[in-house]
Design a protein around this motif. Sequence first.
Motif, PDB file in Angstrom:
ATOM      1  N   ARG A  97     -29.252 -18.521 -25.902  1.00 54.14           N
ATOM      2  CA  ARG A  97     -30.411 -18.637 -26.972  1.00 54.14           C
ATOM      3  C   ARG A  97     -31.358 -19.678 -26.921  1.00 54.14           C
ATOM      4  NH1 ARG A  97     -30.833 -21.119 -32.158  1.00 54.14           N
ATOM      5  NH2 ARG A  97     -28.631 -21.289 -32.325  1.00 54.14           N
ATOM      6  N   LEU A  98     -30.580 -20.901 -26.424  1.00 49.98           N
ATOM      7  CA  LEU A  98     -31.407 -22.243 -26.204  1.00 49.98           C
ATOM      8  C   LEU A  98     -32.323 -21.909 -24.900  1.00 49.98           C
ATOM      9  CD1 LEU A  98     -28.677 -25.046 -26.565  1.00 49.98           C
ATOM     10  CD2 LEU A  98     -30.511 -24.312 -28.426  1.00 49.98           C
ATOM     11  N   GLY A 124     -41.064 -10.226 -36.490  1.00 51.32           N
ATOM     12  CA  GLY A 124     -40.191  -9.575 -35.988  1.00 51.32           C
ATOM     13  C   GLY A 124     -38.827 -10.191 -35.601  1.00 51.32           C
ATOM     14  N   ILE A 125     -37.959  -9.901 -34.766  1.00 52.20           N
ATOM     15  CA  ILE A 125     -36.604 -10.321 -34.893  1.00 52.20           C
ATOM     16  C   ILE A 125     -36.530 -11.333 -33.786  1.00 52.20           C
ATOM     17  CG2 ILE A 125     -34.209  -9.567 -34.405  1.00 52.20           C
ATOM     18  CD1 ILE A 125     -35.574  -8.348 -37.016  1.00 52.20           C
ATOM     19  N   ARG A 126     -35.695 -12.286 -33.939  1.00 60.27           N
ATOM     20  CA  ARG A 126     -35.345 -13.348 -33.016  1.00 60.27           C
ATOM     21  C   ARG A 126     -34.546 -12.814 -31.924  1.00 60.27           C
ATOM     22  NH1 ARG A 126     -33.592 -18.831 -36.082  1.00 60.27           N
ATOM     23  NH2 ARG A 126     -33.556 -19.317 -33.813  1.00 60.27           N
ATOM     24  N   GLU A 152     -27.164 -14.102 -28.308  1.00 58.56           N
ATOM     25  CA  GLU A 152     -25.725 -14.662 -28.704  1.00 58.56           C
ATOM     26  C   GLU A 152     -24.808 -13.601 -29.094  1.00 58.56           C
ATOM     27  OE1 GLU A 152     -25.443 -18.591 -30.962  1.00 58.56           O
ATOM     28  OE2 GLU A 152     -27.381 -18.036 -31.548  1.00 58.56           O
ATOM     29  N   HIS A 153     -25.052 -12.632 -29.601  1.00 62.09           N
ATOM     30  CA  HIS A 153     -24.470 -11.445 -30.134  1.00 62.09           C
ATOM     31  C   HIS A 153     -24.037 -10.552 -29.077  1.00 62.09           C
ATOM     32  CE1 HIS A 153     -24.830 -12.676 -34.228  1.00 62.09           C
ATOM     33  NE2 HIS A 153     -25.977 -11.920 -34.609  1.00 62.09           N
ATOM     34  N   GLU A 156     -28.217 -21.185 -14.687  1.00 69.48           N
ATOM     35  CA  GLU A 156     -29.392 -21.164 -14.458  1.00 69.48           C
ATOM     36  C   GLU A 156     -29.845 -19.662 -15.077  1.00 69.48           C
ATOM     37  OE1 GLU A 156     -29.874 -21.096 -10.002  1.00 69.48           O
ATOM     38  OE2 GLU A 156     -29.797 -23.412  -9.860  1.00 69.48           O
ATOM     39  N   PHE A 157     -31.008 -19.518 -15.689  1.00 64.31           N
ATOM     40  CA  PHE A 157     -31.569 -18.533 -16.487  1.00 64.31           C
ATOM     41  C   PHE A 157     -33.082 -18.006 -15.795  1.00 64.31           C
ATOM     42  CE2 PHE A 157     -29.108 -21.406 -18.956  1.00 64.31           C
ATOM     43  CZ  PHE A 157     -28.257 -20.476 -19.814  1.00 64.31           C
TER      44      PHE A 157
END
Length: 366
Positions: free
Chosen positions: A240-241, A28-30, A36-37, A319-320
């Motif tokens: 992303r991280l 699949g896609i990351r 990021e985009h 915070e995520f």
Amino acid sequence: MHDSYCEFVLEFGSSPKLLEQYINVHGGIRTGKLMEHLDSLAGSISYKHMLGPGVESLGQIQDRGFYIVTASVDRLDMLSPLDPSRDLRLSGQVIYTGKSSMEVAVKMETIGMGKAEVTVLLGRFSMVCRDAVTHRARNVHPLIISTPEEQALYSMGEEMKKRRQSLALRSLSRVPPSSAEAETLHSFYLQYGQDTKGSSSQVGKGERVWMGDTKLEKCMLMFPQERNVHSKIFGGYLMRLAYELGFSNSSLFMRGGRVRFLSLDGIAFAQPVPIGSILRLTSYVLHSTSSVEFPMIVHVAVTANVVDVETGNERTTNEFRFTWCRDGDTAVSRQVVPKTYKEAMLWLEGKRALELGDEIRAENQT
């Protein structure tokens, strides 16, 4: 409103070399790279709103007299799986403006191959404008609403802002849980939390896992290649991280299988991350449950701290919150259980996030 519209297409269906840069271990896609985009797209849309649709280059921030930063990401909801055989269009526009803030709506759609377009993701970014000299809030241009469709979008953006403010007022870091939440927590404690022998055990039909034992972290040096136009670390890179660490944690908790991303439930950008700093990312599973559709769902928190190498002190910069599910097969029932009062409040926050996610997915399906 339409003057701020931006889009670009990732030609996965027609460019195998491009697809190779985004492919994940399951073919699949990351999703983390797409985040990021999306952050970059939200920034471009906001600058386009402030500069006008005819301006093609940002130039120097000091010359412009202002800069724009991401204040928060309210939500990113994955509505259907990505299809790597089709092109992917990312688009968005400003749908609401406050005094110095802008609400940006973004979406991802699969296109091409003679098939109907499919919306796979909807998201909302909150951007703020700052004076380049004083770094204080700077007024943004008001929106001109010209169609009923734009009025509907504006009303939605206004509702988003009100919902965010309401959630902040109800935060468990500010007010106690409701009586119903306290009763739910107590019942959960009676079922899973009383036996403190060992770190995990079989309780009823599910396995108990202490919240503290779900900790997963990594430390990284922040390099200038990941800087943004303000010479700080790019927020999309941090997204992303955090996504990849949270995905790893949810995979370990759910004992492998096909793990599917459901939503980014919120990001708070408290402070920028300087180039050259050491960043510590720490992740915990806050809540786990199941539904008719998914045999296991987990809500994961990732905290980003900048570490002072001389003193060892840390300060939180971001915070995520994310939600993942075990897709398409049976899973071992595992309950994440808090030990301390602080962990209990995080457990309740995770429960709230999962309930809100269910409501929003139901709204999007209708």
